[in-house]
Design a protein around this motif. Structure first.
Motif, PDB file in Angstrom:
ATOM      1  N   PRO A  39      41.389  41.457  40.357  1.00 42.53           N
ATOM      2  CA  PRO A  39      41.775  40.787  41.495  1.00 42.53           C
ATOM      3  C   PRO A  39      41.513  41.557  43.041  1.00 42.53           C
ATOM      4  O   PRO A  39      41.060  42.538  42.814  1.00 42.53           O
ATOM      5  CB  PRO A  39      43.192  41.135  41.948  1.00 42.53           C
ATOM      6  CG  PRO A  39      43.258  42.024  40.699  1.00 42.53           C
ATOM      7  CD  PRO A  39      43.081  42.469  39.973  1.00 42.53           C
ATOM      8  N   LYS A  40      40.410  40.115  43.739  1.00 42.65           N
ATOM      9  CA  LYS A  40      39.810  41.485  44.733  1.00 42.65           C
ATOM     10  C   LYS A  40      40.691  40.129  46.040  1.00 42.65           C
ATOM     11  O   LYS A  40      40.889  39.000  45.884  1.00 42.65           O
ATOM     12  CB  LYS A  40      38.342  40.692  44.549  1.00 42.65           C
ATOM     13  CG  LYS A  40      38.058  41.472  43.712  1.00 42.65           C
ATOM     14  CD  LYS A  40      35.890  41.102  43.576  1.00 42.65           C
ATOM     15  CE  LYS A  40      35.808  39.723  43.492  1.00 42.65           C
ATOM     16  NZ  LYS A  40      36.049  39.896  41.841  1.00 42.65           N
ATOM     17  N   SER A  41      40.188  41.369  47.023  1.00 37.18           N
ATOM     18  CA  SER A  41      40.868  40.180  48.490  1.00 37.18           C
ATOM     19  C   SER A  41      40.437  39.288  48.104  1.00 37.18           C
ATOM     20  O   SER A  41      39.417  39.318  49.073  1.00 37.18           O
ATOM     21  CB  SER A  41      40.633  41.284  49.910  1.00 37.18           C
ATOM     22  OG  SER A  41      40.607  40.611  50.930  1.00 37.18           O
ATOM     23  N   ASP A  43      41.533  36.080  47.210  1.00 41.03           N
ATOM     24  CA  ASP A  43      41.770  35.306  45.720  1.00 41.03           C
ATOM     25  C   ASP A  43      42.438  34.812  46.172  1.00 41.03           C
ATOM     26  O   ASP A  43      43.968  35.794  46.479  1.00 41.03           O
ATOM     27  CB  ASP A  43      41.282  36.397  44.536  1.00 41.03           C
ATOM     28  CG  ASP A  43      40.298  37.050  43.913  1.00 41.03           C
ATOM     29  OD1 ASP A  43      39.364  36.506  44.182  1.00 41.03           O
ATOM     30  OD2 ASP A  43      40.536  37.945  43.196  1.00 41.03           O
ATOM     31  N   HIS A  44      43.619  33.507  45.617  1.00 36.33           N
ATOM     32  CA  HIS A  44      44.070  33.271  45.593  1.00 36.33           C
ATOM     33  C   HIS A  44      45.020  33.068  43.695  1.00 36.33           C
ATOM     34  O   HIS A  44      44.649  32.459  43.057  1.00 36.33           O
ATOM     35  CB  HIS A  44      44.187  32.065  45.695  1.00 36.33           C
ATOM     36  CG  HIS A  44      46.043  31.214  45.895  1.00 36.33           C
ATOM     37  ND1 HIS A  44      46.146  30.212  46.640  1.00 36.33           N
ATOM     38  CD2 HIS A  44      47.536  31.261  45.728  1.00 36.33           C
ATOM     39  CE1 HIS A  44      48.019  29.782  46.696  1.00 36.33           C
ATOM     40  NE2 HIS A  44      47.851  30.514  45.935  1.00 36.33           N
ATOM     41  N   VAL A  45      45.808  34.085  43.782  1.00 36.13           N
ATOM     42  CA  VAL A  45      46.350  34.623  41.795  1.00 36.13           C
ATOM     43  C   VAL A  45      47.948  33.804  42.439  1.00 36.13           C
ATOM     44  O   VAL A  45      48.654  34.089  43.156  1.00 36.13           O
ATOM     45  CB  VAL A  45      46.369  36.406  41.894  1.00 36.13           C
ATOM     46  CG1 VAL A  45      46.637  36.056  41.170  1.00 36.13           C
ATOM     47  CG2 VAL A  45      44.911  37.214  42.025  1.00 36.13           C
ATOM     48  N   ALA A  63      45.033  41.488  45.817  1.00 31.76           N
ATOM     49  CA  ALA A  63      44.451  40.137  46.065  1.00 31.76           C
ATOM     50  C   ALA A  63      44.825  39.610  47.306  1.00 31.76           C
ATOM     51  O   ALA A  63      44.530  39.460  47.832  1.00 31.76           O
ATOM     52  CB  ALA A  63      45.237  38.302  44.654  1.00 31.76           C
ATOM     53  N   ARG A 109      40.300  27.525  47.795  1.00 31.06           N
ATOM     54  CA  ARG A 109      39.611  28.232  46.827  1.00 31.06           C
ATOM     55  C   ARG A 109      40.359  28.003  45.832  1.00 31.06           C
ATOM     56  O   ARG A 109      41.705  27.263  45.623  1.00 31.06           O
ATOM     57  CB  ARG A 109      41.193  29.523  47.349  1.00 31.06           C
ATOM     58  CG  ARG A 109      40.257  30.449  48.273  1.00 31.06           C
ATOM     59  CD  ARG A 109      40.846  31.765  48.949  1.00 31.06           C
ATOM     60  NE  ARG A 109      42.723  31.439  49.423  1.00 31.06           N
ATOM     61  CZ  ARG A 109      43.379  31.572  49.639  1.00 31.06           C
ATOM     62  NH1 ARG A 109      43.132  32.924  49.253  1.00 31.06           N
ATOM     63  NH2 ARG A 109      44.480  31.264  50.232  1.00 31.06           N
ATOM     64  N   ARG A 112      43.877  31.911  40.630  1.00 28.70           N
ATOM     65  CA  ARG A 112      43.551  32.831  38.998  1.00 28.70           C
ATOM     66  C   ARG A 112      45.271  33.169  38.867  1.00 28.70           C
ATOM     67  O   ARG A 112      45.781  33.220  38.906  1.00 28.70           O
ATOM     68  CB  ARG A 112      42.743  33.599  39.531  1.00 28.70           C
ATOM     69  CG  ARG A 112      40.747  33.490  40.443  1.00 28.70           C
ATOM     70  CD  ARG A 112      40.968  34.767  40.872  1.00 28.70           C
ATOM     71  NE  ARG A 112      40.237  35.510  39.190  1.00 28.70           N
ATOM     72  CZ  ARG A 112      40.372  36.186  39.128  1.00 28.70           C
ATOM     73  NH1 ARG A 112      39.913  37.754  40.204  1.00 28.70           N
ATOM     74  NH2 ARG A 112      39.532  37.206  38.302  1.00 28.70           N
ATOM     75  N   ARG A 137      39.581  28.739  39.673  1.00 33.18           N
ATOM     76  CA  ARG A 137      38.671  29.483  38.417  1.00 33.18           C
ATOM     77  C   ARG A 137      39.040  30.012  37.218  1.00 33.18           C
ATOM     78  O   ARG A 137      37.424  30.595  36.933  1.00 33.18           O
ATOM     79  CB  ARG A 137      38.419  30.522  39.711  1.00 33.18           C
ATOM     80  CG  ARG A 137      37.701  31.069  39.554  1.00 33.18           C
ATOM     81  CD  ARG A 137      37.538  32.283  40.959  1.00 33.18           C
ATOM     82  NE  ARG A 137      36.528  34.070  40.225  1.00 33.18           N
ATOM     83  CZ  ARG A 137      36.780  34.319  41.165  1.00 33.18           C
ATOM     84  NH1 ARG A 137      37.298  34.411  42.659  1.00 33.18           N
ATOM     85  NH2 ARG A 137      36.467  35.799  40.119  1.00 33.18           N
ATOM     86  N   ASP A 138      39.767  30.779  37.518  1.00 38.36           N
ATOM     87  CA  ASP A 138      39.957  31.355  35.786  1.00 38.36           C
ATOM     88  C   ASP A 138      41.596  31.996  34.924  1.00 38.36           C
ATOM     89  O   ASP A 138      42.511  31.537  36.209  1.00 38.36           O
ATOM     90  CB  ASP A 138      39.148  32.713  35.186  1.00 38.36           C
ATOM     91  CG  ASP A 138      39.607  33.914  36.730  1.00 38.36           C
ATOM     92  OD1 ASP A 138      40.849  33.602  37.190  1.00 38.36           O
ATOM     93  OD2 ASP A 138      38.480  34.241  36.416  1.00 38.36           O
ATOM     94  N   THR A 198      37.667  30.119  31.347  1.00 41.09           N
ATOM     95  CA  THR A 198      37.388  30.144  32.475  1.00 41.09           C
ATOM     96  C   THR A 198      36.847  28.511  32.390  1.00 41.09           C
ATOM     97  O   THR A 198      36.089  27.726  31.270  1.00 41.09           O
ATOM     98  CB  THR A 198      35.830  30.292  32.390  1.00 41.09           C
ATOM     99  OG1 THR A 198      36.867  32.294  32.497  1.00 41.09           O
ATOM    100  CG2 THR A 198      35.122  30.484  34.112  1.00 41.09           C
TER     101      THR A 198
END
Length: 272
Positions: A39-41, A43-45, A63, A109, A112, A137-138, A198
């Protein structure tokens, strides 16, 4: 801020069979899952069934924004207490099987989705999530190992079936790694595995009528020991199958996705 599971929660909350709860506690497995999701800054998790928050803190830290879907109302106060200091943490008391994941979208966005899914609802939940594939996204899921094998199986494999065909219609399916039962409390009687789904940017084999495709695939595998000539006879004749370059004497597990799509598209054309 680095989060960890509150020890009081681990002691007080007993896993409930009716929710299919098995809480993940192995830090090696947890870290490996987080590394797979990465998870990266920005991202909408979305986490389905956060339980005792084994993955929740690291997903939120990575995230910076996290929606969680939790059915067990006894867990919700603990989740809010432990993670609610972050205003970008949102709890939804809901059943993921009926939840509208589209409602979580705030901007362009994609979502995820991550979850340690209860074995008893994993297949219907995955079918429900496929209906939102266009906004995702995945997806990274912990599932019963056998279910992951079915998701990723290709035609000719014993695990290949309805779930394989319909999931692979919408997504690329990747078997990531196996997780032993000892990673959970209480330990389940089966091993688990992590899968990454994915959604395709463009469907590799788009079908003119997906509902008809689903019906054909369901009927084909309802009697998987029978040949296509018999299992699909209410839809199409053996001569028509042969004309479509499909051998009517084979069993459904030997038929690739694109051939199922070809049959469905032919029937749509016939009806029109």
């Amino acid at each position: 801020m680095n989060h960890s599971t509150p020890p009081v929660l681990q002691q007080k909350h007993k896993a409930r069979k009716r929710f299919g709860q098995n809480f993940l506690h192995d830090h090696g497995v947890i870290n490996r899952i987080i590394a797979s999701v990465y998870p990266k800054s920005g991202d909408h998790v979305v986490e389905i069934g956060p339980g005792q928050g084994a993955l929740t803190g690291q997903l939120l830290d990575g995230a910076g924004e996290l929606d969680v879907i939790e059915l067990d109302r006894d867990l919700i106060p603990w989740l809010k207490l432990h993670f609610g200091i972050n205003r970008q943490f949102r709890v939804h008391e809901a059943d993921a099987l009926t939840f509208d994941f589209e409602s979580l979208k705030q901007d362009e966005r994609p979502l995820r989705i991550v979850g340690n899914l209860p074995y008893n609802i994993s297949t219907p939940l995955i079918f429900h999530l496929l209906s939102f594939a266009g906004t995702v996204r995945d997806m990274h899921f912990m599932l019963q190992k056998e279910v992951v094998e079915r998701l990723c199986a290709t035609h000719g494999d014993n695990h290949y079936g309805r779930l394989s065909v319909m999931v692979q219609y919408y997504c690329r399916a990747e078997y990531l790694f196996q997780v032993g039962s000892g990673a959970f409390r209480p330990a389940p009687k089966v091993d688990s595995a992590i899968v990454r789904l994915t959604p395709w940017d463009e469907l590799p084999h788009p079908c003119k009528d997906v509902a008809l495709l689903e019906s054909i695939v369901k009927d084909a595998f309802a009697m998987r020991r029978k040949t296509l000539r018999n299992s699909l006879k209410k839809h199409i004749s053996a001569d028509e199958l042969t004309a479509l370059d499909v051998d009517p004497s084979i069993r459904p597990e030997h038929l690739p996705l694109e051939s199922f799509v070809r049959i469905a598209d032919y029937l749509v054309q016939q009806r029109s």
